[in-house]
Design a protein around this motif. Structure first.
Motif: not given
Length: 77
Positions: A35-38, A42-43, A54-55, A65-66
């Protein structure tokens, strides 16, 4: 749930070695979850056996997201 709570919960569940929480990009390699923030969303994602991601979700909500990633991990492992 926030990132800190997520990390604590997966470590308690013994799943800490299966996930990456990087600042702004996908982790490389097979069978990773992350998981990350672009900068916008949040993806949460999963990599397949070839390392292709794959998202699972793209959302402006860190909590969503989490939570989705945690629920996915608990159901899978």
């Amino acid at each position: 749930m926030k990132k800190e709570e997520f990390v604590k919960k997966i470590n308690e569940a013994g799943l800490g070695g299966k996930v990456f929480v990087k600042p702004s990009k996908y982790a490389g390699g097979p069978y990773f979850l992350g998981c990350f923030y672009d900068g916008i969303n949040w993806i949460a994602y999963e990599n397949d056996e070839r390392g292709k991601h794959e998202d699972l979700i793209r959302t402006p909500s860190e909590d969503d997201a989490f939570q989705l990633l945690y629920d996915y991990m608990i159901s899978k492992f």
